[in-house]
Design a protein around this motif. Structure first.
Motif, PDB file in Angstrom:
ATOM      1  N   ASP A  53       0.851  -1.184   0.000  1.00  6.13           N
ATOM      2  CA  ASP A  53       0.000   0.000   0.000  1.00  6.13           C
ATOM      3  C   ASP A  53       0.889   1.237   0.000  1.00  6.13           C
ATOM      4  O   ASP A  53       1.570   1.517   0.982  1.00  6.13           O
ATOM      5  CB  ASP A  53      -0.917  -0.017   1.225  1.00  6.13           C
ATOM      6  CG  ASP A  53      -1.872   1.167   1.267  1.00  6.13           C
ATOM      7  OD1 ASP A  53      -1.983   1.874   0.245  1.00  6.13           O
ATOM      8  OD2 ASP A  53      -2.509   1.373   2.314  1.00  6.13           O
ATOM      9  N   ASP A  54       0.890   1.946  -1.103  1.00  3.96           N
ATOM     10  CA  ASP A  54       1.677   3.175  -1.235  1.00  3.96           C
ATOM     11  C   ASP A  54       0.708   4.350  -1.270  1.00  3.96           C
ATOM     12  O   ASP A  54      -0.013   4.543  -2.247  1.00  3.96           O
ATOM     13  CB  ASP A  54       2.494   3.114  -2.524  1.00  3.96           C
ATOM     14  CG  ASP A  54       3.305   4.382  -2.763  1.00  3.96           C
ATOM     15  OD1 ASP A  54       3.226   5.313  -1.946  1.00  3.96           O
ATOM     16  OD2 ASP A  54       4.005   4.437  -3.791  1.00  3.96           O
ATOM     17  N   PRO A  55       0.682   5.153  -0.209  1.00  4.97           N
ATOM     18  CA  PRO A  55      -0.267   6.268  -0.177  1.00  4.97           C
ATOM     19  C   PRO A  55       0.120   7.428  -1.085  1.00  4.97           C
ATOM     20  O   PRO A  55      -0.670   8.357  -1.266  1.00  4.97           O
ATOM     21  CB  PRO A  55      -0.245   6.699   1.297  1.00  4.97           C
ATOM     22  CG  PRO A  55       1.114   6.310   1.776  1.00  4.97           C
ATOM     23  CD  PRO A  55       1.458   5.051   1.040  1.00  4.97           C
ATOM     24  N   GLY A  56       1.294   7.389  -1.666  1.00  2.00           N
ATOM     25  CA  GLY A  56       1.785   8.495  -2.481  1.00  2.00           C
ATOM     26  C   GLY A  56       1.277   8.485  -3.910  1.00  2.00           C
ATOM     27  O   GLY A  56       0.448   7.655  -4.296  1.00  2.00           O
ATOM     28  N   PRO A  57       1.820   9.374  -4.737  1.00  2.00           N
ATOM     29  CA  PRO A  57       1.365   9.487  -6.134  1.00  2.00           C
ATOM     30  C   PRO A  57       1.650   8.251  -6.977  1.00  2.00           C
ATOM     31  O   PRO A  57       0.964   8.004  -7.960  1.00  2.00           O
ATOM     32  CB  PRO A  57       2.126  10.709  -6.658  1.00  2.00           C
ATOM     33  CG  PRO A  57       3.301  10.870  -5.739  1.00  2.00           C
ATOM     34  CD  PRO A  57       2.827  10.400  -4.396  1.00  2.00           C
ATOM     35  N   GLY A  58       2.672   7.476  -6.605  1.00  5.96           N
ATOM     36  CA  GLY A  58       2.979   6.270  -7.357  1.00  5.96           C
ATOM     37  C   GLY A  58       2.159   5.068  -6.943  1.00  5.96           C
ATOM     38  O   GLY A  58       2.280   3.999  -7.542  1.00  5.96           O
ATOM     39  N   GLY A  59       1.334   5.223  -5.917  1.00  3.22           N
ATOM     40  CA  GLY A  59       0.476   4.132  -5.435  1.00  3.22           C
ATOM     41  C   GLY A  59      -0.979   4.509  -5.533  1.00  3.22           C
ATOM     42  O   GLY A  59      -1.576   4.471  -6.612  1.00  3.22           O
TER      43      GLY A  59
END
Length: 209
Positions: A53-59
């Motif tokens: 789970d990547d909360p950033g723009p790449g996720g």
């Protein structure tokens, strides 16, 4: 690409003797001989699919609203496309008529189906059946949007032995619930020019060939 992966799985499933399914690229090399790879995979209680789970723009930033209501933003996951599946999960992937049409129709750049479909769907439907890691090693230490590609100047005995030795390159992982010294069975990305060198080094450095 995922259409092709599902067709490969469907064709492999036609042989009832096939129980484990590994997707590799043409730039992958095995780090161990076939008996060791076969034993590692067939004795595993989990399939090897990475999902995080990547909360950033790449996720989560790549999430597309058209995936709802089947997938909501909080469920959206990211991972490598190089997977290993046991037979029952492979059947589920090929038969999937709920999630795949949504990804096929609505996952458009910066959403990429090969990076998000399997990690997301298996995290929702079968989280206890995946190890949440890949068995294919790559080197991201050089930076950039893609992992490092190894050429002839990179391939030597010490480098190959390092990939199979316990330590940072093999990583920290568990296998059937226990800490494991072997996390990766394959490595990429090796340029075509390394083939002859790899064939000559494999018997001594990797123990097969």
């Amino acid at each position: 690409m995922c259409d092709a992966e599902r067709r490969l799985l469907a064709n492999a499933l036609l042989d009832p003797g096939n129980e484990r399914f590994v997707l590799l690229s043409e730039s992958c090399v095995p780090l161990y001989g076939f008996p060791a790879v076969y034993s590692y995979l067939t004795r595993s209680r989990e399939s090897f699919v990475g999902a995080f789970d990547d909360p950033g723009p790449g996720g989560r930033g790549r999430y597309q609203g058209g995936l709802a209501p089947e997938v909501v933003r909080e469920q959206f996951r990211k991972g490598a496309q190089w997977f290993e599946l046991e037979r029952a999960l492979a059947v589920d992937v090929v038969a999937d008529g709920r999630y795949y049409p949504k990804f096929r129709d609505h996952c458009r750049p910066p959403c990429y189906v090969d990076e998000h479909y399997l990690p997301t769907v298996l995290s929702i439907e079968a989280p206890a059946r995946i190890a949440n890691r890949s068995v294919t090693w790559v080197d991201w230490s050089r930076g950039g949007a893609h992992p490092a590609t190894f050429g002839e100047e990179d391939v030597h005995e010490a480098f190959l032995r390092r990939l199979t030795a316990p330590g940072k390159d093999q990583g920290n992982c568990t296998y059937n619930g226990q800490p494991a010294e072997v996390c990766f069975l394959f490595a990429r990305k090796f340029a075509p020019s390394t083939l002859r060198l790899l064939l000559s080094l494999a018997p001594k450095s990797l123990g097969y060939g």
